[in-house]
Design an enzyme around this catalytic site. Sequence first.
Site: not given
Ligand code: AP5
Length: 220
Positions: A17, A130, A162
Amino acid sequence: MIPGARLVLFGRQGAGKGTQCVRLSRHYVVPHISTGDILRSAVREGTPLGQKAAEYMRAGDLLPDDIIVGIIDERLERDDTRTRGFVLDGFPRTVRQAEALLKVTSPRGIDLCINLDVPREIVLRRLAGRRVCTDCGTNYSLEEPPKYNATCDVCGGDVVLRDDDTEEAINRRLDLYELETAPLIALFEEWGLLAEVDGTGSLDDVTDRLVQEIDRRREL
Ligand code: AP5
């Protein structure tokens, strides 16, 4: 370019994402709003929000809906999103957040909510590999590392694992996805906003699929 697109990208943690939202935000010239990035920046700055968020994030738990909705409400109030649209990354993640989003963006609402579909076994592999820049948040992986050791190509910041990419927190986030976020698929379908896009394959292939789907829907 399609002006003023209002998009939501959701899916399993590690589906790509964040990576794809950066690309979509450049393609459509719209602000990229990531709740994860906003929270990580608050943690780095040690603000009251950051102090509260750190514990939830490290454990892989979701922050309470009212805190997250407040953050988004405030961000969507700014002029750039009103005039240029936005791509939301990591919000909404619960049914309550989705309902709040519709209210906040009323009367125009959202154009499209895209489920970036990647199976659990693939996201586990991606998350284990990652690496992230602590300053600007650029994502890298063990297959596509920065050019110079652990130094970010974009800003020169440190590229690290991370805090919440531990096995325990990853499993917790993925379990919470099934419980809290997966029900959004049926909800967005009911609202006539759902698009499903295959998130496997190369980064460029996934971006092409996303752009095709967004353009197709916005031309209807
Ligand atoms: P990446 O793009 O980083 O994946 P992502 O879907 O963004 O995954 P996240 O782990 O960042 O999502 P998340 O929901 O856990 O974290 P967030 O920061 O939102 O890609 C992952 C890896 O794969 C990278 O290394 C990339 O290079 C690789 N990759 C991507 N596409 C690829 C491809 N096609 N082929 C090969 N490799 C590929 O949230 C963090 C925390 O914040 C949550 O856990 C929660 O505590 C809090 N939080 C955030 N939003 C909310 C909310 N709305 N409500 C409540 N708590 C929240």
